[in-house]
Design a protein around this motif. Structure first.
Motif, PDB file in Angstrom:
ATOM      1  N   PHE A  43      -4.592  -4.986   3.721  1.00  9.07           N
ATOM      2  CA  PHE A  43      -4.550  -3.590   3.161  1.00  9.07           C
ATOM      3  C   PHE A  43      -6.277  -3.854   2.662  1.00  9.07           C
ATOM      4  O   PHE A  43      -6.747  -4.910   2.361  1.00  9.07           O
ATOM      5  N   LYS A  44      -6.875  -2.772   2.456  1.00 13.58           N
ATOM      6  CA  LYS A  44      -8.164  -2.908   2.107  1.00 13.58           C
ATOM      7  C   LYS A  44      -8.414  -3.458   0.604  1.00 13.58           C
ATOM      8  O   LYS A  44      -9.199  -4.509   0.496  1.00 13.58           O
ATOM      9  N   PHE A  45      -7.607  -3.064  -0.271  1.00 14.63           N
ATOM     10  CA  PHE A  45      -7.680  -3.738  -1.590  1.00 14.63           C
ATOM     11  C   PHE A  45      -6.656  -4.832  -2.038  1.00 14.63           C
ATOM     12  O   PHE A  45      -6.467  -5.107  -3.062  1.00 14.63           O
ATOM     13  N   LYS A  46      -5.956  -5.422  -0.930  1.00 13.71           N
ATOM     14  CA  LYS A  46      -5.084  -6.415  -1.023  1.00 13.71           C
ATOM     15  C   LYS A  46      -6.044  -7.741  -1.228  1.00 13.71           C
ATOM     16  O   LYS A  46      -6.932  -7.976  -0.063  1.00 13.71           O
ATOM     17  N   VAL A  47      -5.917  -8.594  -2.236  1.00 13.10           N
ATOM     18  CA  VAL A  47      -6.540  -9.649  -2.289  1.00 13.10           C
ATOM     19  C   VAL A  47      -6.006 -10.879  -1.493  1.00 13.10           C
ATOM     20  O   VAL A  47      -6.722 -11.825  -1.067  1.00 13.10           O
TER      21      VAL A  47
END
Lengths: 168, 168, 168, 168, 168, 168, 168, 168
Positions: free
Chosen positions: F163-167
């Motif tokens: 995901f784009k904001f998954k770190v």
């Protein structure tokens, strides 16, 4: 004076719940009758009652029953008059009565209210009668506006509760 | 002093449960307000309350309701402020209220706590407030450490229970 | 980029439910992490995770679990960070998980959402973060306003349904 | 042609259940409307709808909802027009929706039918309308008499089932 | 004397149920200990207890808990010693505790007994201990034979009940 | 080779659940037997089985049953050997079987595992056997340590979800 | 006088429920016996009882049990004599006993009556006996006709309740 | 040939369940009839059926119904002939039908079997008929002895399942 609403119940023990329905009808000045009838003990009386209800002027029937609560559905099967079912809590917290009243097969609805919901059953009867009665509709509208008074009272009481960090 | 948490309930009879929430907020010195509101009896007041909550400084709402418990969900629909729902046991052991609060459709969450869980609702409110407040976070951390004291007390009492083959 | 929300689940099979939470956080541009943790299979990892969450920047934890769902409660016991519990339907329609998550004892709340309610869990996380973040609050406010679009679409579709006596 | 009955539902996915209600109203030649409304996503629209229903000629409202089904109760709170609630099975076999609709507090009844009971909801609407409409009452009476035809058909089919010791 | 069985519970209020377990162990002359532990309030103590149980001689653990009852499962996750779970009726007739204890995921069984079943929990502990202890097995066998005495007593009492057509 | 564990079930249809128990015992190299027995169809065989189990070397019995699941309790009544009950989901999601197995009266415990919990039943049998067998205890301890591998695998899979904001 | 009906129960505490069955049999002058038997505490006695019942003249067995209620099913497994099961409310409102009695597998029916339904159990026994006994059939027919008297009494009481708008 | 047993059901869709009852009666060579009847759609037919059943030679009635299952109770109210009720799973896993059939009020028992238990209903009918018919009793006794054959078959199949540590 001819009754317009008929309250029926299977046992005198249901009266302590159902008298709330009577009070509401009294308040709205709607003539009604109360009878004990049992789908199981007096099937003949139930039939005679259901078949003759409309011609006697009954426009809404409120039927209360507990356990395997058959009375509302059995009456609904025998008359086109709308039937309001009140599940009485006589066992299993009233869940058996609720399911036995509300889960009617296609073709025979019963307008079910909450467990021991006699008060609401009578209000629903008033609403049904007001479908064809504008004056009654207006009186019910006024009744609804007054419902908030109970909340106003509640707020008065809550305002007297004191906590250190309570602001209102 | 402007309230940060608003405790709302449908009836004064809910107060005996909800005062546990007030005590917790008092203990954490968080200013709060308590109001009676009903999704059914005072829909206008509910809307006014919900629409204005954030601008009045309310950051968390605790809403208690029993039976077909609509208040928490209805308020959550009208404000972006997070709503904590407390199912009140008014019928069916509170299962009706629990389901009517927790099973919200996608888009409108209600943070539900256990049946009659007013104490936990207030703690959850404190946790939410502490998301943006490090000092409060530390106080809550301390509170959690003290939870074990209740167990220490319990162990003292258990140590006094005597059985022949009980070793400790 | 440091994650602010942590999504934990007991099994990869929960991912098909929980990815809805990830999508919401992505949409709100909130950095998050996803980890598999089990209250029963990796109690040590759970503890390490819970104890270290706040110092790593985690401000809200979303914990999903099915059956005798202990993960949310166990994590909530070990950190002051608020925990949102998602009951997964792995048996009994999810009723076991719901009760095992929501019925927490006094002192340790879990903010419970509906069965398989991953979408709502993430929205609730956004709401919690927005308690101390006005910008995020405004974005959530906008999101809520857009919820009605789904209904607008629904009405378009309904308007195309034709019945002889259907007026609109 | 002004609608007399309004069918409202929270989602287009409810249509496959609720079109049974539309068919019944069509059969009875009662003008009706169908709208998507959500207690949670479009509270303003719900209010506008409920407040204006009676003056637009609506005499009965049929409201369908699933999960934490608030729509019927919320609408009932805002109008004296009688509301028939249809619990939609969207989770937990529909038990959550049933309880969230039927267990209304005193003052605001919802006439609840069985889970996914759209057919019966429409019949109940016809019965309510017929309280002040003798012609409709007679048509409903005829409809009830025809219910037995389904049983006559069933008996024909049963008579063709052959067993050695089956007599009829 | 080193304890072989450990009875743990979350609260002193569970003692009135759990002392039945203590009585059984006393009767079988099995050394035991009783401790208050909470999966939520004292997670560290729970871990220390579970990790050290076997080396301290504990061979069976009896864990009682109510509501979202996590203690039995959490302890079972941390020790190979078998754990017997006793669901305490603290809400919802104990159904929440039963499901939260018995529905464990694969890998971590909890040997669950009935709601408030402390007496049976202790008997099950005796049976487990007797797997490797023939003498104890024989004593349990004798115990089982004596169970019928309660029925003999019952029959004496029933024989005194008089009805006209009662033969025995 | 003499069996130490006996797996009994009422029907071959239970095998697809119960073979998970067999696999676990195989893995732990514990000799076992599998038999079909019915509390209702073969009461004599059940009695013969139960009375002779211990002298044939059986130390733990695993009994699976669905619906009104009497087999575990009936066997437990006839032998001091501990009985593990597995509720089989044959109707009502297995709730009937769970209650019919776990709610035993005082005197006759059945160690109940979750619905369809054959895997856990066998692990519990291993734990019971290890009460008097240190070597087996150590092997079970090792097994428990390996449980975390499943979580390690899960984390690998989760790390691949993008995901784009998954770190992580 | 040889008994025709046998009433069995697991505990003297069931007597306060089951004496209603005795009264009915007395009223119908049907010789009966009452015995305490436990599927779990006295399996041998249960077998002896069941195997010998028919030859001792017993034609119907009424078996009462609570919790994981095995007695009716276990007896039904051991005799061709029909068994009437009475679920006793000893926990969970009697739901556990109801399911454990009624959900019998194919081959072994138990004729189940309602929770604590001792009165009905005896009436059902009378009906079964009357299958081969015309005189008893006629007496039962008379009994049924008298059921309506209770309703007549109820109506008398209802007629005394006064409301302003009550017509009858 | 005059029928002795009457199987009634509300809908042809119940036939796929109820034909199991027909098969059993065929096997026992007991003449029977099958009819569709509905407590709600054909109340007159139900009454005619019930009032005339005994004089037509019917000695046992098997009545199947789903949802708010009134048929068994309504028929039982109108005839002294014993009625066996079969709850059909048409919604809610059959729980609504079970409760609506089994929870009959005092005076009108229905001999209830398990959900979809048509096979057992017919066996129970055979048992009732055998109360006054020694020959039939002997045939039922033989039938019971043969029940164990199913278990013998099951054991053959189980003996073919191979595991390394499986002994039998």
């Amino acid at each position: 004076m001819q009754p317009k609403v008929s309250i029926i119940m299977g046992s005198v023990s249901d009266l302590k719940v159902m008298e709330k329905a009577a009070k509401v009808l009294d308040e709205f000045e709607i003539p009604f009758e109360m009878n004990a009838l049992s789908a199981h003990r007096t099937p003949d009386e139930v039939e005679r009652f259901a078949r003759g209800a409309h011609s006697r002027g009954i426009r809404v029937i409120i039927a209360a029953a507990g356990m395997a609560a058959h009375l509302p559905g059995v009456v609904a099967a025998m008359t086109p008059v709308p039937v309001i079912g009140v599940p009485i809590n006589a066992s299993l917290d009233g869940v058996d009565a609720l399911l036995a009243i509300v889960q009617m097969p296609p073709g025979i609805p019963v307008a079910t209210v909450g467990i021991d919901g006699a008060h609401n059953a009578a209000l629903l009867a008033v609403q049904m009668l007001s479908v064809g009665d504008d004056l009654l509709y207006q009186r019910f509208e006024t009744f609804k506006k007054n419902l908030k008074l109970k909340i106003v009272d509640a707020n008065k009481q809550l305002s007297e509760v004191k906590f250190k960090f309570k602001v209102n």
